[in-house]
Write an enzyme that holds these catalytic residues in place. Sequence first.
Site, PDB file in Angstrom:
ATOM      1  N   PHE A   1       0.831  -1.201   0.000  1.00  0.00           N
ATOM      2  CA  PHE A   1       0.000   0.000   0.000  1.00  0.00           C
ATOM      3  C   PHE A   1       0.868   1.254   0.000  1.00  0.00           C
ATOM      4  O   PHE A   1       0.949   1.965   0.996  1.00  0.00           O
ATOM      5  CB  PHE A   1      -0.907   0.000   1.234  1.00  0.00           C
ATOM      6  CG  PHE A   1      -1.654  -1.297   1.431  1.00  0.00           C
ATOM      7  CD1 PHE A   1      -2.641  -1.687   0.533  1.00  0.00           C
ATOM      8  CD2 PHE A   1      -1.362  -2.132   2.502  1.00  0.00           C
ATOM      9  CE1 PHE A   1      -3.332  -2.889   0.704  1.00  0.00           C
ATOM     10  CE2 PHE A   1      -2.052  -3.326   2.690  1.00  0.00           C
ATOM     11  CZ  PHE A   1      -3.040  -3.713   1.792  1.00  0.00           C
TER      12      PHE A   1
ATOM     13  N   ASP B   1       7.737  -5.466  12.056  1.00  0.00           N
ATOM     14  CA  ASP B   1       6.363  -5.913  11.790  1.00  0.00           C
ATOM     15  C   ASP B   1       6.178  -7.277  12.452  1.00  0.00           C
ATOM     16  O   ASP B   1       7.090  -8.104  12.409  1.00  0.00           O
ATOM     17  CB  ASP B   1       6.123  -6.034  10.274  1.00  0.00           C
ATOM     18  CG  ASP B   1       4.645  -6.000   9.904  1.00  0.00           C
ATOM     19  OD1 ASP B   1       3.867  -6.794  10.466  1.00  0.00           O
ATOM     20  OD2 ASP B   1       4.270  -5.191   9.055  1.00  0.00           O
TER      21      ASP B   1
ATOM     22  N   SER C   1       5.215  -3.979  17.753  1.00  0.00           N
ATOM     23  CA  SER C   1       5.866  -2.663  17.803  1.00  0.00           C
ATOM     24  C   SER C   1       6.115  -2.147  19.231  1.00  0.00           C
ATOM     25  O   SER C   1       7.246  -1.772  19.560  1.00  0.00           O
ATOM     26  CB  SER C   1       5.035  -1.672  16.973  1.00  0.00           C
ATOM     27  OG  SER C   1       5.396  -0.359  17.232  1.00  0.00           O
TER      28      SER C   1
ATOM     29  N   HIS D   1      -3.514   1.137  12.350  1.00  0.00           N
ATOM     30  CA  HIS D   1      -4.163   2.431  12.149  1.00  0.00           C
ATOM     31  C   HIS D   1      -5.385   2.640  13.051  1.00  0.00           C
ATOM     32  O   HIS D   1      -6.186   3.532  12.818  1.00  0.00           O
ATOM     33  CB  HIS D   1      -4.546   2.610  10.678  1.00  0.00           C
ATOM     34  CG  HIS D   1      -3.359   2.845   9.782  1.00  0.00           C
ATOM     35  ND1 HIS D   1      -2.081   2.971  10.260  1.00  0.00           N
ATOM     36  CD2 HIS D   1      -3.267   2.979   8.437  1.00  0.00           C
ATOM     37  CE1 HIS D   1      -1.251   3.181   9.241  1.00  0.00           C
ATOM     38  NE2 HIS D   1      -1.950   3.173   8.130  1.00  0.00           N
TER      39      HIS D   1
ATOM     40  N   ASP E   1      -0.714   7.506   5.566  1.00  0.00           N
ATOM     41  CA  ASP E   1      -2.172   7.468   5.698  1.00  0.00           C
ATOM     42  C   ASP E   1      -2.704   8.579   6.594  1.00  0.00           C
ATOM     43  O   ASP E   1      -3.587   8.358   7.437  1.00  0.00           O
ATOM     44  CB  ASP E   1      -2.628   6.078   6.177  1.00  0.00           C
ATOM     45  CG  ASP E   1      -2.167   4.978   5.236  1.00  0.00           C
ATOM     46  OD1 ASP E   1      -2.431   5.096   4.024  1.00  0.00           O
ATOM     47  OD2 ASP E   1      -1.510   4.029   5.688  1.00  0.00           O
TER      48      ASP E   1
HETATM   49  N1  SAH Z   1       4.286  -0.040   4.701  1.00  0.00           N
HETATM   50  C1  SAH Z   1       3.555  -1.137   4.065  1.00  0.00           C
HETATM   51  C2  SAH Z   1       2.118  -1.267   4.564  1.00  0.00           C
HETATM   52  C3  SAH Z   1       1.986  -1.527   6.034  1.00  0.00           C
HETATM   53  S1  SAH Z   1       0.402  -2.213   6.449  1.00  0.00           S
HETATM   54  C4  SAH Z   1       3.606  -1.010   2.547  1.00  0.00           C
HETATM   55  O1  SAH Z   1       4.393  -0.209   2.028  1.00  0.00           O
HETATM   56  O2  SAH Z   1       2.883  -1.712   1.857  1.00  0.00           O
HETATM   57  C5  SAH Z   1       0.505  -2.196   8.203  1.00  0.00           C
HETATM   58  C6  SAH Z   1       1.421  -3.257   8.794  1.00  0.00           C
HETATM   59  O3  SAH Z   1       1.562  -2.956  10.178  1.00  0.00           O
HETATM   60  C7  SAH Z   1       0.904  -4.695   8.718  1.00  0.00           C
HETATM   61  O4  SAH Z   1       1.820  -5.509   8.019  1.00  0.00           O
HETATM   62  C8  SAH Z   1       0.775  -5.140  10.175  1.00  0.00           C
HETATM   63  O5  SAH Z   1       1.171  -6.485  10.428  1.00  0.00           O
HETATM   64  C9  SAH Z   1       1.704  -4.169  10.884  1.00  0.00           C
HETATM   65  N2  SAH Z   1       1.360  -3.950  12.289  1.00  0.00           N
HETATM   66  C10 SAH Z   1       0.181  -3.520  12.795  1.00  0.00           C
HETATM   67  N3  SAH Z   1       0.237  -3.442  14.123  1.00  0.00           N
HETATM   68  C11 SAH Z   1       1.478  -3.833  14.495  1.00  0.00           C
HETATM   69  C12 SAH Z   1       2.148  -3.985  15.753  1.00  0.00           C
HETATM   70  N4  SAH Z   1       1.542  -3.702  16.894  1.00  0.00           N
HETATM   71  N5  SAH Z   1       3.412  -4.426  15.749  1.00  0.00           N
HETATM   72  C13 SAH Z   1       4.049  -4.726  14.588  1.00  0.00           C
HETATM   73  N6  SAH Z   1       3.470  -4.585  13.366  1.00  0.00           N
HETATM   74  C14 SAH Z   1       2.209  -4.155  13.322  1.00  0.00           C
HETATM   75 MG    MG Z   2       0.030   2.858   4.771  1.00  0.00          MG
END
Ligand code: SAH
Ligand code: MG
Length: 210
Positions: free
Chosen positions: A15, A69, A122, A142, A168
Amino acid sequence: MPPELLANARAARGFMPPEEGLALHDAGCQAAERVPRAPLLEVGSYCGKSSIYLGAAAQASGTVLVAIDHHRGSEENQPGWEWHEPDLVDPAVGRMDTLPIFRRTIFDAGLEGTVVAVVGDSPTVAGFWTTPCALVFIDGGHGEEPAAEDYRLWTPHVAPGGILAIHDVFIDPADGGRAPYEQIYRPALDSGRFREESATGSLRVLRRVA
Ligand code: SAH
Ligand code: MG
């Protein structure tokens, strides 16, 4: 950005529109120049698309990208939600698993020496993180709570003069979810610690001034 890496980034799953990816890449190069010998760090790698844009910047600057991630997907990536991709579910486990695709993306881009994956939650990783970063890119969960946590736990690790990039960010609720705007972008500016440098699509690039 080298044309081959750009082609890899454009082809990768994920994305991140190309204009925003290139703006992110430029931010990575600038950050690495201003804050030498410091890593770039990304929260939310998914299948590695943004990791190529930032990894290319890290490679050109002789630093690394730490790509965090848990690879289990955000709330909005789960079955029944808008951003779900069913083939990313590991049937043996019944959960999402983007790590194999991420790994393949980074291998294909020739960035295995530059992009260091940290597979974990995270806030858990942030709990023991101490290294100042040239750039922190936040594109993780998000929802209100995960976004607020990422703001609280990661923004202190942006080195003075370094960059905070946020994905976003939608000022108009009609364009998308508001948590990155309300829980990260606004608090960063209101804190007086960051000043806006550029906006490209939903990407905001802020510089740490205090
Ligand atoms: N930057 C990516 C899109 C990220 S989508 C691109 O360029 O396509 C959001 C990501 O955040 C997902 O893969 C999800 O697994 C990760 N994510 C969400 N909450 C998280 C957390 N608490 N710890 C680690 N990763 C997390
Ligand atoms: Mg994004």
